[in-house]
Write a protein that holds these residues in place. Structure first.
Motif, PDB file in Angstrom:
ATOM      1  N   ASN A  53       0.823  -1.176  -0.134  1.00  0.00           N
ATOM      2  CA  ASN A  53       0.037   0.096  -0.010  1.00  0.00           C
ATOM      3  C   ASN A  53       0.877   1.262   0.029  1.00  0.00           C
ATOM      4  O   ASN A  53       0.554   2.273  -0.675  1.00  0.00           O
ATOM      5  CB  ASN A  53      -0.934   0.041   1.225  1.00  0.00           C
ATOM      6  CG  ASN A  53      -1.943  -1.116   1.060  1.00  0.00           C
ATOM      7  OD1 ASN A  53      -3.009  -0.962   0.349  1.00  0.00           O
ATOM      8  ND2 ASN A  53      -1.820  -2.079   1.756  1.00  0.00           N
ATOM      9  N   THR A  54       1.951   1.300   0.735  1.00  0.00           N
ATOM     10  CA  THR A  54       2.894   2.366   0.632  1.00  0.00           C
ATOM     11  C   THR A  54       3.412   2.742  -0.701  1.00  0.00           C
ATOM     12  O   THR A  54       3.420   3.775  -1.108  1.00  0.00           O
ATOM     13  CB  THR A  54       4.037   2.236   1.742  1.00  0.00           C
ATOM     14  OG1 THR A  54       3.457   1.885   2.971  1.00  0.00           O
ATOM     15  CG2 THR A  54       4.966   3.280   1.799  1.00  0.00           C
ATOM     16  N   GLU A  55       3.746   1.665  -1.358  1.00  0.00           N
ATOM     17  CA  GLU A  55       4.255   1.881  -2.614  1.00  0.00           C
ATOM     18  C   GLU A  55       3.189   2.236  -3.553  1.00  0.00           C
ATOM     19  O   GLU A  55       3.177   3.073  -4.668  1.00  0.00           O
ATOM     20  CB  GLU A  55       4.914   0.552  -3.317  1.00  0.00           C
ATOM     21  CG  GLU A  55       5.755   0.752  -4.599  1.00  0.00           C
ATOM     22  CD  GLU A  55       6.944  -0.372  -4.657  1.00  0.00           C
ATOM     23  OE1 GLU A  55       6.849  -0.944  -5.810  1.00  0.00           O
ATOM     24  OE2 GLU A  55       7.628  -0.699  -3.492  1.00  0.00           O
ATOM     25  N   ALA A  56       1.988   1.720  -3.361  1.00  0.00           N
ATOM     26  CA  ALA A  56       0.617   2.494  -4.345  1.00  0.00           C
ATOM     27  C   ALA A  56       0.460   3.841  -4.103  1.00  0.00           C
ATOM     28  O   ALA A  56       0.268   4.531  -5.218  1.00  0.00           O
ATOM     29  CB  ALA A  56      -0.545   1.521  -3.777  1.00  0.00           C
ATOM     30  N   LEU A  57       0.784   4.269  -2.928  1.00  0.00           N
ATOM     31  CA  LEU A  57       0.614   5.803  -2.625  1.00  0.00           C
ATOM     32  C   LEU A  57       1.625   6.495  -3.272  1.00  0.00           C
ATOM     33  O   LEU A  57       1.515   7.415  -4.230  1.00  0.00           O
ATOM     34  CB  LEU A  57       0.451   6.073  -1.316  1.00  0.00           C
ATOM     35  CG  LEU A  57       0.257   7.551  -0.612  1.00  0.00           C
ATOM     36  CD1 LEU A  57      -0.713   8.050  -1.537  1.00  0.00           C
ATOM     37  CD2 LEU A  57       0.199   7.592   0.739  1.00  0.00           C
ATOM     38  N   PHE A  58       3.047   5.958  -3.180  1.00  0.00           N
ATOM     39  CA  PHE A  58       4.035   6.688  -3.857  1.00  0.00           C
ATOM     40  C   PHE A  58       3.896   6.670  -5.423  1.00  0.00           C
ATOM     41  O   PHE A  58       4.416   7.697  -6.096  1.00  0.00           O
ATOM     42  CB  PHE A  58       5.552   5.907  -3.391  1.00  0.00           C
ATOM     43  CG  PHE A  58       6.802   6.616  -4.201  1.00  0.00           C
ATOM     44  CD1 PHE A  58       7.032   7.701  -3.990  1.00  0.00           C
ATOM     45  CD2 PHE A  58       7.107   6.011  -5.311  1.00  0.00           C
ATOM     46  CE1 PHE A  58       7.949   8.220  -4.601  1.00  0.00           C
ATOM     47  CE2 PHE A  58       8.080   6.320  -6.051  1.00  0.00           C
ATOM     48  CZ  PHE A  58       8.451   7.649  -5.791  1.00  0.00           C
ATOM     49  N   ASP A  59       3.335   5.548  -6.116  1.00  0.00           N
ATOM     50  CA  ASP A  59       3.024   5.511  -7.363  1.00  0.00           C
ATOM     51  C   ASP A  59       2.349   6.852  -7.902  1.00  0.00           C
ATOM     52  O   ASP A  59       2.433   7.279  -9.054  1.00  0.00           O
ATOM     53  CB  ASP A  59       2.361   4.292  -7.769  1.00  0.00           C
ATOM     54  CG  ASP A  59       3.083   3.221  -7.853  1.00  0.00           C
ATOM     55  OD1 ASP A  59       4.393   3.110  -7.616  1.00  0.00           O
ATOM     56  OD2 ASP A  59       2.579   1.918  -7.816  1.00  0.00           O
ATOM     57  N   GLU A  60       1.643   7.353  -6.954  1.00  0.00           N
ATOM     58  CA  GLU A  60       0.901   8.508  -7.385  1.00  0.00           C
ATOM     59  C   GLU A  60       1.785   9.873  -7.291  1.00  0.00           C
ATOM     60  O   GLU A  60       1.717  10.691  -8.362  1.00  0.00           O
ATOM     61  CB  GLU A  60      -0.036   9.055  -6.440  1.00  0.00           C
ATOM     62  CG  GLU A  60      -1.374   7.932  -6.335  1.00  0.00           C
ATOM     63  CD  GLU A  60      -2.142   7.766  -7.660  1.00  0.00           C
ATOM     64  OE1 GLU A  60      -2.349   8.679  -8.231  1.00  0.00           O
ATOM     65  OE2 GLU A  60      -2.373   6.667  -7.972  1.00  0.00           O
ATOM     66  N   ALA A  61       2.816   9.881  -6.562  1.00  0.00           N
ATOM     67  CA  ALA A  61       3.769  10.744  -6.754  1.00  0.00           C
ATOM     68  C   ALA A  61       4.662  10.279  -8.211  1.00  0.00           C
ATOM     69  O   ALA A  61       5.180  11.436  -8.686  1.00  0.00           O
ATOM     70  CB  ALA A  61       4.814  10.665  -5.730  1.00  0.00           C
ATOM     71  N   LYS A  62       4.990   9.222  -8.295  1.00  0.00           N
ATOM     72  CA  LYS A  62       5.779   8.838  -9.401  1.00  0.00           C
ATOM     73  C   LYS A  62       5.202   9.267 -10.780  1.00  0.00           C
ATOM     74  O   LYS A  62       5.818   9.874 -11.630  1.00  0.00           O
ATOM     75  CB  LYS A  62       5.968   7.407  -9.318  1.00  0.00           C
ATOM     76  CG  LYS A  62       6.682   6.857 -10.491  1.00  0.00           C
ATOM     77  CD  LYS A  62       6.941   5.443 -10.613  1.00  0.00           C
ATOM     78  CE  LYS A  62       7.522   4.837 -11.457  1.00  0.00           C
ATOM     79  NZ  LYS A  62       7.895   3.292 -11.554  1.00  0.00           N
TER      80      LYS A  62
END
Length: 206
Positions: free
Chosen positions: A20-29
């Protein structure tokens, strides 16, 4: 030259497992890539990283490779899930290993992480995101990273067991605005520091 961003995910899950943490970062990506920033995502759980406060603990220690990627980047984002109201044990270990480089300096005599921008991304099912972000942001600032305004983004669910960010949080306007702001502000500050680094005056390590 394109800016570089390293995202260190301190989820307890290895690559191949949903984070889930990486899924949120994907929005920043998405923002970083739109702005021409090169992004590399690392899962700390994939590496053999012993406990310690050193930049290199010898044979078998894979931290030096991660550290070099961070040093080669303009932007460093540390991501963590929330467990028992705290950042993950791997997030704590990452901060401790980063602290192992505190005696190093750049070519101007400043702490080694000067002129690099940092931020945090945190997700969890219960309260503790602000506490985790507080610890991460303070630790990174103390080590010499520059922290722009609003450089933390988080999502947490209701108290008790329940749906995670990927299941229930992706439509949160608050979280989407926070992650977008994080991406833009870290990019803006990285460009500023590249154009005009912090002067080596009053901040040189003796």
């Amino acid at each position: 030259m394109a800016l570089k961003c390293v995202f260190l995910n301190t989820s307890l899950k290895k690559s191949g497992e949903k984070s889930n943490t990486e899924a949120l970062f994907d929005e920043a990506k998405k923002v970083y890539e739109k702005e021409g920033v090169e992004v590399e995502v690392l899962r700390m759980a994939d590496y053999n990283i012993p406990v310690g406060i050193s930049d290199d603990l010898g044979e078998g220690d894979e931290w030096p490779g991660i550290l070099q990627k961070i040093l080669n980047a303009d932007i460093f984002i540390l991501g963590s899930p929330v467990w028992l109201g705290e950042k993950s044990s791997l997030a704590k270990k990452a901060l401790e290993r980063l602290n192992g480089s505190s005696g190093q300096t750049n070519d101007k005599g400043q702490e080694i992480f000067y002129n690099r921008v940092a931020g945090s991304v945190v997700t969890g099912n219960e309260d503790g995101a602000k506490h985790a972000s507080h610890d991460i942001i303070y630790g990174l600032s103390h080590l010499g990273f520059t922290i722009p305004p609003n450089a933390d983004a988080y999502w947490v669910g209701e108290a008790g067991p329940g749906p995670s960010y990927m299941e229930a949080g992706t439509d949160s306007d608050f979280t989407q605005n926070a992650i977008t702001t994080l991406a833009y502000n870290t990019t803006h500050f990285a460009r500023m520091l590249n154009a005009k680094p912090i002067p080596a005056e009053g901040n040189v390590t003796k």
